[in-house]
Design a protein around this motif. Structure first.
Motif, PDB file in Angstrom:
ATOM      1  N   LEU A  97       0.823  -1.203   0.000  1.00 30.92           N
ATOM      2  CA  LEU A  97       0.000   0.000   0.000  1.00 30.92           C
ATOM      3  C   LEU A  97       0.861   1.259   0.000  1.00 30.92           C
ATOM      4  CD1 LEU A  97      -2.961  -0.817   2.421  1.00 30.92           C
ATOM      5  CD2 LEU A  97      -3.078  -0.388  -0.036  1.00 30.92           C
ATOM      6  N   TYR A 100       1.454   1.554  -3.723  1.00 29.35           N
ATOM      7  CA  TYR A 100       0.229   1.786  -4.491  1.00 29.35           C
ATOM      8  C   TYR A 100      -0.452   3.099  -4.120  1.00 29.35           C
ATOM      9  CZ  TYR A 100       0.106  -2.803  -6.699  1.00 29.35           C
ATOM     10  OH  TYR A 100       0.381  -3.888  -7.480  1.00 29.35           O
ATOM     11  N   LEU A 101      -0.557   3.399  -2.827  1.00 27.63           N
ATOM     12  CA  LEU A 101      -1.273   4.600  -2.416  1.00 27.63           C
ATOM     13  C   LEU A 101      -0.497   5.880  -2.700  1.00 27.63           C
ATOM     14  CD1 LEU A 101      -2.990   3.711   0.992  1.00 27.63           C
ATOM     15  CD2 LEU A 101      -4.109   4.472  -1.109  1.00 27.63           C
ATOM     16  N   PHE A 102       0.813   5.838  -2.473  1.00 24.60           N
ATOM     17  CA  PHE A 102       1.588   7.059  -2.615  1.00 24.60           C
ATOM     18  C   PHE A 102       2.103   7.293  -4.028  1.00 24.60           C
ATOM     19  CE2 PHE A 102       1.490   6.637   1.931  1.00 24.60           C
ATOM     20  CZ  PHE A 102       1.504   7.948   2.388  1.00 24.60           C
ATOM     21  N   GLN A 298      -3.940   4.587 -10.368  1.00 25.06           N
ATOM     22  CA  GLN A 298      -5.159   4.621  -9.573  1.00 25.06           C
ATOM     23  C   GLN A 298      -5.999   3.365  -9.793  1.00 25.06           C
ATOM     24  OE1 GLN A 298      -8.203   7.501 -10.591  1.00 25.06           O
ATOM     25  NE2 GLN A 298      -8.620   7.909  -8.430  1.00 25.06           N
ATOM     26  N   THR A 301      -4.334   0.546  -7.791  1.00 20.51           N
ATOM     27  CA  THR A 301      -4.506   0.734  -6.359  1.00 20.51           C
ATOM     28  C   THR A 301      -5.910   0.345  -5.912  1.00 20.51           C
ATOM     29  OG1 THR A 301      -2.912   2.555  -6.359  1.00 20.51           O
ATOM     30  CG2 THR A 301      -4.401   2.408  -4.482  1.00 20.51           C
ATOM     31  N   SER A 302      -6.906   0.766  -6.677  1.00 20.13           N
ATOM     32  CA  SER A 302      -8.294   0.480  -6.316  1.00 20.13           C
ATOM     33  C   SER A 302      -8.571  -1.021  -6.337  1.00 20.13           C
ATOM     34  CB  SER A 302      -9.257   1.202  -7.263  1.00 20.13           C
ATOM     35  OG  SER A 302      -9.176   0.685  -8.577  1.00 20.13           O
ATOM     36  N   LEU A 305      -7.151  -2.497  -3.077  1.00 18.75           N
ATOM     37  CA  LEU A 305      -8.060  -2.168  -1.982  1.00 18.75           C
ATOM     38  C   LEU A 305      -9.333  -3.012  -2.060  1.00 18.75           C
ATOM     39  CD1 LEU A 305      -7.717   1.729  -1.977  1.00 18.75           C
ATOM     40  CD2 LEU A 305      -6.690   0.116  -0.363  1.00 18.75           C
ATOM     41  N   GLY A 331     -12.584   2.453  -3.538  1.00 25.49           N
ATOM     42  CA  GLY A 331     -11.127   2.438  -3.640  1.00 25.49           C
ATOM     43  C   GLY A 331     -10.605   3.548  -4.539  1.00 25.49           C
ATOM     44  N   ILE A 334     -10.924   6.833  -2.552  1.00 23.70           N
ATOM     45  CA  ILE A 334      -9.907   6.903  -1.494  1.00 23.70           C
ATOM     46  C   ILE A 334      -8.536   7.219  -2.088  1.00 23.70           C
ATOM     47  CG2 ILE A 334      -8.587   5.484   0.120  1.00 23.70           C
ATOM     48  CD1 ILE A 334     -11.170   6.509   1.281  1.00 23.70           C
ATOM     49  N   THR A 335      -8.223   6.585  -3.227  1.00 25.38           N
ATOM     50  CA  THR A 335      -6.940   6.855  -3.874  1.00 25.38           C
ATOM     51  C   THR A 335      -6.849   8.307  -4.315  1.00 25.38           C
ATOM     52  OG1 THR A 335      -6.945   4.576  -4.687  1.00 25.38           O
ATOM     53  CG2 THR A 335      -5.349   6.086  -5.666  1.00 25.38           C
ATOM     54  N   THR A 338      -6.347  10.451  -1.252  1.00 32.02           N
ATOM     55  CA  THR A 338      -4.952  10.361  -0.794  1.00 32.02           C
ATOM     56  C   THR A 338      -4.063  11.284  -1.621  1.00 32.02           C
ATOM     57  OG1 THR A 338      -5.273   8.064  -0.116  1.00 32.02           O
ATOM     58  CG2 THR A 338      -3.001   8.808  -0.410  1.00 32.02           C
TER      59      THR A 338
END
Length: 458
Positions: A97, A100-102, A298, A301-302, A305, A331, A334-335, A338
């Motif tokens: 994460l 993926y998130l950052f 994105q 990442t989704s 999640l 997801g 949220i991405t 972030t």
């Protein structure tokens, strides 16, 4: 009996998956970090990318093997969970994460920085919010629409890269003669040492990050057991060839590794080889590259999640699919949210997490192949020692070595994130007395072919 709830739709072909992966990798990133790699290696950027390519190919092979066994969303999280341990799988998912998130946030931050430099009167937050809004809307509509847009953006990005290389060739040949095009300096010169190339390769490996993201599209890919492994190897190989070729000719234009500003070295070189018109085209290419990369990042990442939410490793809402679009809307939102953190962070801070999560994940994917080999042997099914033990062992060692090359700040932040993951896992499992919840698949359970090609449920 199959559940009646919405499921991800299979629509992606090999070419579309490869294009998504290349967009995530972002070929133009080789120019974005060229100055940093060049300074680190003493002007041997091509050697750094060649070494990084070899290292990443080992891991790509492991991802391909696991993707063929588990053609479902979840990527490394699923592989480690199924082959090693549910708790280890959770922590790997938690670590990835970071990447993926950052990574989408960093992508949007870079795109905003490029545009802010060209249009200083427009606040940078306007560009960042615009990137996030448009990207999120396209991904919510559906993976097929995003894939079609992505093909157009990738075509333009590759065209800009090709034009950059051609201008570099013309400049070198015109300045020093055609013979100057054949020089070993970008691979080895007086300022180059093995240690500097190794350090450069640890940085250059950042350019490959994201090749694994296509495994999260397994449930939306046609024949994922065949398509995803092929796509992974093609993404790493094609990306590596592009990086080496671009780095080689760019280094010929600017021998050595000294720049006025290493973070914007590509703009300095673009001014040397082209006109102001090319500078504008080059800027457009960089912005398009960031948009395409953000679109793919994105989406990946989704899906991670979504897999963790479906597993109840994250709150159930993460496992929700839009009933009509059949996309993991929560997801995606949220991405995007972030990404808004980029409004308060600089580049150095936001990128400090990424490599820690990526290298940790890569190492455990290699371990999962070895664990799968051991399990198959115990079940009386034969697997090759070289592809299932030696190759992933090399991949694991290389990634752990790259992890050790990160600066202390990145390692500290990464360990703090893992510590938070352990605390959350303790909460989920009531102080490790219970296993994490099992996955509930939307499709039939995956199968694997034994040595005699007899499909067996896992």
């Amino acid at each position: 009996m199959r559940s009646s709830r919405p499921a991800l739709k299979r629509a992606l072909t090999l070419g579309e998956v490869v294009m998504f992966g290349l967009a995530y990798v972002t070929p133009l990133i080789v120019l974005g970090i060229f100055g940093i790699v060049s300074e680190t290696t003493g002007g041997a950027t091509a050697a750094a990318y060649a070494l990084a390519l070899v290292a990443m190919l080992f891991t790509a092979l492991s991802y391909g093997k696991m993707a063929a066994v588990y053609p479902i969303a979840g990527s490394a999280y699923t592989y480690v969970r199924r082959t090693i341990d549910a708790r280890a799988g959770f922590l790997v998912g938690w670590a990835v994460l970071l990447d993926y998130l950052f990574l989408p946030m960093v992508i949007w931050l870079i795109g905003g920085a490029y545009l802010s430099a060209q249009f200083p009167d427009v606040p940078s937050w306007v560009w960042i919010v615009a990137f996030i809004t448009v990207t999120t809307m396209l991904n919510v509509v559906g993976i097929k629409v995003a894939a079609r847009v992505n093909v157009l953006l990738m075509t333009f990005q590759i065209a800009v890269l090709a034009f950059f290389v051609l201008l570099s060739i013309g400049y070198v040949a015109g300045s020093w003669g055609p013979g100057a095009l054949f020089d070993v300096a970008p691979f080895d010169n007086r300022a180059t040492t093995l240690s500097s190339v190794a350090a450069g390769a640890a940085i250059a490996a950042y350019a490959f990050l994201g090749f694994d993201a296509v495994t999260t599209l397994a449930e939306e890919t046609i024949e994922p057991e065949r398509t995803i492994p092929r796509a992974i190897l093609l993404i790493v190989f094609l990306g590596g060839v592009i990086f080496i070729v671009v780095a080689y000719f760019t280094q010929l234009v600017h021998p050595g590794g000294v720049f006025e500003d290493s973070s914007s070295a590509a703009f300095e070189i673009a001014g040397i080889i082209g006109t102001s018109l090319f500078g504008a085209v080059f800027l457009a290419g960089l912005v398009v590259a960031q948009f395409a990369s953000g679109l793919a990042a994105q989406a990946g990442t989704s899906r991670l999640l979504y897999a963790m939410g479906r597993d109840r490793a994250l709150p159930r809402v993460f496992g929700y699919l839009h009933p009509r679009c059949r996309t993991p809307v929560f997801g995606l939102v949220i991405t995007g949210a972030t990404g808004l953190i980029a409004l308060r962070l600089n580049m150095a801070t936001s990128t400090s997490f990424i490599n820690f999560g990526a290298f940790t994940t890569f190492a455990f994917v290699n371990f999962s192949v070895i664990a799968f080999y051991i399990r198959e042997r115990r079940a009386g099914r034969s697997r090759g020692v070289v592809p299932y033990v030696l190759a992933p062992a090399v991949g694991a060692v290389v990634n752990l070595w790259l992890l050790s090359r990160l600066d202390a700040h990145a390692i500290t932040l990464g360990l703090i994130w893992l510590g938070l993951g352990v605390i959350y896992l303790a909460y989920l499992t009531r102080m490790f007395r219970l296993p994490p919840p099992e996955l509930e698949f939307a499709e039939e359970r995956p199968v694997i072919a034994s040595a005699d090609n007899d499909p067996r449920p896992l």
